[in-house]
Design a protein around this motif. Structure first.
Motif, mmCIF file in Angstrom:
data_model
loop_
_atom_site.group_PDB
_atom_site.id
_atom_site.type_symbol
_atom_site.label_atom_id
_atom_site.label_comp_id
_atom_site.label_asym_id
_atom_site.label_seq_id
_atom_site.Cartn_x
_atom_site.Cartn_y
_atom_site.Cartn_z
ATOM 1 N N MET A 332 0.864 -1.171 0.000
ATOM 2 C CA MET A 332 0.000 0.000 0.000
ATOM 3 C C MET A 332 0.907 1.229 0.000
ATOM 4 N N THR A 333 0.789 2.040 -1.047
ATOM 5 C CA THR A 333 1.664 3.197 -1.179
ATOM 6 C C THR A 333 0.942 4.309 -1.908
ATOM 7 N N PHE A 334 1.153 5.545 -1.480
ATOM 8 C CA PHE A 334 0.565 6.720 -2.105
ATOM 9 C C PHE A 334 1.679 7.682 -2.487
ATOM 10 N N ALA A 335 1.523 8.400 -3.596
ATOM 11 C CA ALA A 335 2.586 9.262 -4.123
ATOM 12 C C ALA A 335 2.622 10.596 -3.388
ATOM 13 N N ARG A 336 3.016 10.558 -2.127
ATOM 14 C CA ARG A 336 3.029 11.775 -1.307
ATOM 15 C C ARG A 336 4.377 11.987 -0.630
ATOM 16 N N ALA A 337 5.406 11.311 -1.129
ATOM 17 C CA ALA A 337 6.738 11.442 -0.543
ATOM 18 C C ALA A 337 7.600 12.274 -1.484
ATOM 19 N N ALA A 338 7.659 13.594 -1.248
ATOM 20 C CA ALA A 338 8.441 14.489 -2.098
ATOM 21 C C ALA A 338 9.925 14.339 -1.773
ATOM 22 N N VAL A 339 10.749 14.266 -2.817
ATOM 23 C CA VAL A 339 12.196 14.123 -2.629
ATOM 24 C C VAL A 339 12.918 15.183 -3.441
ATOM 25 N N GLN A 359 -2.200 14.266 -6.550
ATOM 26 C CA GLN A 359 -3.158 14.992 -7.382
ATOM 27 C C GLN A 359 -2.759 14.806 -8.848
ATOM 28 N N PRO A 360 -3.719 14.741 -9.771
ATOM 29 C CA PRO A 360 -3.397 14.397 -11.164
ATOM 30 C C PRO A 360 -2.871 15.561 -11.995
ATOM 31 N N PHE A 361 -1.833 16.229 -11.472
ATOM 32 C CA PHE A 361 -1.137 17.230 -12.275
ATOM 33 C C PHE A 361 -0.255 16.530 -13.304
ATOM 34 N N LEU A 362 0.253 17.306 -14.252
ATOM 35 C CA LEU A 362 1.182 16.778 -15.245
ATOM 36 C C LEU A 362 2.363 16.103 -14.553
ATOM 37 N N LYS A 363 2.708 14.898 -15.015
ATOM 38 C CA LYS A 363 3.842 14.165 -14.448
ATOM 39 C C LYS A 363 4.808 13.823 -15.583
ATOM 40 N N VAL A 364 6.097 14.093 -15.324
ATOM 41 C CA VAL A 364 7.113 13.911 -16.363
ATOM 42 C C VAL A 364 8.314 13.167 -15.790
ATOM 43 N N ASN A 365 9.081 12.549 -16.693
ATOM 44 C CA ASN A 365 10.318 11.890 -16.270
ATOM 45 C C ASN A 365 11.502 12.849 -16.409
ATOM 46 N N LEU A 366 12.711 12.362 -16.233
ATOM 47 C CA LEU A 366 13.887 13.218 -16.271
ATOM 48 C C LEU A 366 14.150 13.812 -17.648
ATOM 49 N N GLY A 368 11.810 15.107 -19.274
ATOM 50 C CA GLY A 368 10.751 16.091 -19.443
ATOM 51 C C GLY A 368 9.559 15.551 -20.193
ATOM 52 N N ALA A 369 9.531 14.245 -20.404
ATOM 53 C CA ALA A 369 8.466 13.629 -21.200
ATOM 54 C C ALA A 369 7.314 13.175 -20.314
ATOM 55 N N ARG A 370 6.109 13.389 -20.797
ATOM 56 C CA ARG A 370 4.919 12.851 -20.141
ATOM 57 C C ARG A 370 4.815 11.367 -20.498
ATOM 58 N N VAL A 371 4.474 10.524 -19.516
ATOM 59 C CA VAL A 371 4.543 9.080 -19.764
ATOM 60 C C VAL A 371 3.268 8.329 -19.407
ATOM 61 N N ALA A 385 6.529 4.991 -12.706
ATOM 62 C CA ALA A 385 7.842 5.587 -12.424
ATOM 63 C C ALA A 385 8.922 4.533 -12.249
ATOM 64 N N ALA A 386 8.534 3.353 -11.782
ATOM 65 C CA ALA A 386 9.519 2.294 -11.576
ATOM 66 C C ALA A 386 10.185 1.863 -12.873
ATOM 67 N N LEU A 387 9.590 2.205 -14.010
ATOM 68 C CA LEU A 387 10.167 1.877 -15.309
ATOM 69 C C LEU A 387 10.901 3.057 -15.931
ATOM 70 N N GLN A 388 11.012 4.161 -15.189
ATOM 71 C CA GLN A 388 11.662 5.365 -15.688
ATOM 72 C C GLN A 388 13.047 5.530 -15.058
ATOM 73 N N PRO A 389 13.908 6.374 -15.652
ATOM 74 C CA PRO A 389 15.223 6.624 -15.056
ATOM 75 C C PRO A 389 15.112 7.088 -13.604
ATOM 76 N N GLU A 390 15.914 6.501 -12.747
ATOM 77 C CA GLU A 390 15.962 6.817 -11.315
ATOM 78 C C GLU A 390 14.625 6.559 -10.610
ATOM 79 N N TYR A 391 13.737 5.788 -11.219
ATOM 80 C CA TYR A 391 12.436 5.459 -10.636
ATOM 81 C C TYR A 391 11.601 6.711 -10.337
ATOM 82 N N LYS A 392 11.789 7.775 -11.115
ATOM 83 C CA LYS A 392 11.219 9.059 -10.738
ATOM 84 C C LYS A 392 10.273 9.629 -11.776
ATOM 85 N N LEU A 393 9.210 10.268 -11.262
ATOM 86 C CA LEU A 393 8.377 11.175 -12.033
ATOM 87 C C LEU A 393 8.200 12.450 -11.212
#
Length: 583
Positions: A332-339, A359-366, A368-371, A385-393
């Motif tokens: 169980m995980t929610f995308a609320r951990a800002a780093v 919140q469903p704002f625009l999300k991009v990878n490193l 700058g692409a929307r995925v 995000a787990a499939l993106q560089p550095e696991y990040k969006l």
């Protein structure tokens, strides 16, 4: 909103929102306080090749006392509290043991179906099948059906049990249009309003003032779990704290006959003639084990919201007794951990809680692409995000973010704008974090160099370490689609496809709140733990996060509070099965 800076976000903050309300909002998606876990003494579980090790030889235990009972409950979180109360009410000789000095709680978001206060009808079998879809069929729908068909009666039973304490049930039925993107949403969220004495409220206010932490009120003001334990003791339950469960006792045929627990320098053997109920939590508080059993989920973690001590020991004990664990891991995980832009996700966690992340704002990878389509169950962008560089969006928003959040109309503990729903007495349900509390989090994250602010998209990209040309092109495309009202790239609903056009602009990378694991011991529809031949182990039950058979890969967040509702419902059902009331 005009010119914004760090002080703008911090000003007022939680004080404006109200400390008690803020604490309540946080508790909805926070851990339910210490649950009993397994062996505290590592020497009792020698490490084998498998992650779960091997049990100790009971002959080596210095047993200083033997205690007989009918039902033994291991753990006093939501499941253990409910099981202990249900067994005691039925007149059973029940003992509940807890590792910690205090008990856990029943969270404020309780996902149930068909209570007597419901004003919107939900088809429980439709819910059952939708829940099964979340698990891609890797579950036992009969286990889910118990929650879908019995949870309303369980909630009503709890409501009746604690009514004398001034607890009033409410039903949060606002689910906007009934969908979140392409995902159906059902009104399942329930909770309680409480009436506190002046003395209780003054004590809570003093604790908040002294600590500066609104959550300090949580441990002082009694809630449903506290009241249910009062009733359990009134009905005759024997509650024993600082008595950590070690391992199960079995006879020569494999029947579970009780359990060993640690007390001081010795051990107590609890003989349970009718059954042992494991309510011992998951394994989320053991980062090494989480990384071994669920490496992708562990890699996206940014903030620990776990239960101290929930390290999978109850699951291990069930396996030692012949049981088996779900093969597909679920966090169980929610995308609320800002780093911070240069911080790595995963353990050791480096993030900061910031509610705006899911919140469903625009999300991009490193690049700058929307995925992805951002309007999705709250853990899905993390999985992407787990499939993106550095696991990040990174999430990108502008100064019009509050109006856009109102338009998004997310629900449950994701909700920031306060709900308009009221209970029968006209009292608001209180669902929603509130904008002052949200702004406090954003401001704190800006102070920490985590949330970035800029007057242009190019400048924001540089601060985020995102490709400026890529992000600029993505925002231009996103705004073009918003003007059309049609997301030609990922199918985001028009109501959520809102432009980024009002500087200053903000951005942050988000990992996950590591909350709890849900891949526990496999059980049947009566919560009996199954052996490797898929047959029930006589005398052994599991409820809550140490049980499995219901989730696989993802937690259905859009059925608000369903894990909590499942826990209390399954705990009561297990007792009903022990009592012979269900077969």
């Amino acid at each position: 909103m005009g010119n914004l800076d760090r002080r703008s976000f911090l000003k007022g903050g939680v004080v404006a929102a109200g400390a008690a309300a803020f604490a309540g909002a946080l508790s909805a998606c926070a851990p339910s306080a210490p649950q009993e876990t397994g062996a505290a003494d590592e020497t009792l579980a020698t490490t084998g090749e498998a992650w779960y090790g091997s049990p100790a030889d009971p002959a080596t235990f210095d047993v200083v006392d033997t205690v007989d009972c009918e039902v033994l409950v291991c753990g006093l979180g939501a499941g253990g509290i409910t099981a202990a109360a249900a067994a005691a009410e039925k007149g059973m000789n029940v003992i509940a043991i807890e590792k910690g000095a205090g008990h856990g709680s029943i969270k404020s978001d309780i996902g149930v179906i068909g209570t007597r206060i419901d004003t919107v009808e939900v088809d429980p079998l439709q819910m059952l099948n939708e829940h099964t879809r979340y698990a891609n069929g890797w579950c036992d729908p009969r286990v889910t059906r118990v929650w879908a068909t019995e949870s309303g009666a369980t909630f009503d039973w709890i409501s009746d049990s604690i009514a004398e304490f001034g607890a009033t049930p409410y039903f949060e039925y606002d689910v906007d249009e009934g969908t979140h993107g392409v995902w159906p949403v059902y009104p399942t969220d329930h909770g309680f309003h409480y009436t506190y004495t002046e003395e209780e409220q003054a004590k809570a206010d003093a604790a908040v003032a002294e600590s500066g932490d609104p959550a300090a009120a949580q441990g002082i003001l009694p809630q449903v779990g506290d009241y249910m334990l009062k009733k359990a003791e009134e009905w005759g339950a024997d509650l024993r704290y600082e008595t950590p469960f070690v391992q199960l006792a079995q006879d020569e045929n494999g029947k579970v006959t009780g359990a060993y627990a640690k007390i001081g320098d010795g051990y107590v053997l609890f003989n349970a003639s009718k059954g042992v109920i494991l309510a011992t939590g998951g394994y989320e508080a053991n980062p090494d084990l989480l990384a071994e059993l669920n490496p992708d989920a562990a890699a996206i973690g940014g903030v620990s919201m776990t239960q101290a001590g929930c390290e999978g020991e109850g699951i291990k004990a069930g396996i030692w007794a012949g049981g088996m664990k779900d093969e597909i891991p679920t966090l169980m995980t929610f995308a609320r951990a800002a780093v911070a832009p240069d911080a790595e996700l995963g353990y050791p966690y480096q993030g900061m809680t910031c509610w705006i992340g899911d919140q469903p704002f625009l999300k991009v990878n490193l690049d700058g692409a929307r995925v992805c389509c951002e309007t999705a169950p709250y853990d899905y962008p993390l999985h992407v995000a787990a499939l993106q560089p550095e696991y990040k969006l990174a999430s990108i928003w502008d100064s019009d973010y509050q109006n856009q959040i109102v338009a998004f109309h997310t629900i449950g503990c994701s909700r920031i704008n306060m709900s308009d729903t009221v209970d029968a007495a006209g009292v608001p349900t209180g669902e929603g974090l509130s904008f002052p509390a949200c702004d406090m989090m954003i401001g704190a994250a800006m102070e920490a160099g985590i949330v970035q602010q800029a007057d242009t998209i190019e400048e924001l990209a540089e601060k985020l370490r995102v490709d400026p040309a890529g992000l600029t092109a993505t925002v231009e495309r996103y705004n073009e689609l918003a003007a059309k009202g049609v997301d030609e790239d990922f199918g985001k609903p028009a109501k959520d496809l809102l432009p980024l056009s009002k500087p200053p602009y903000f951005g942050a990378f988000f990992g996950g709140h590591v909350l709890c694991t849900l891949d526990g011991l496999r059980i049947d529809e009566h919560m009996r733990v199954l052996n490797t031949e898929r047959k029930p182990i006589e005398g052994l039950y599991a409820v809550g996060n140490c049980s499995g058979s219901m989730y696989a890969g993802s937690y259905p967040e859009l059925f608000i509070g369903n894990a909590n509702g499942r826990t209390i419902t399954h705990a009561r059902h297990a007792v009903m099965h022990i009592a012979g009331e269900v077969k």
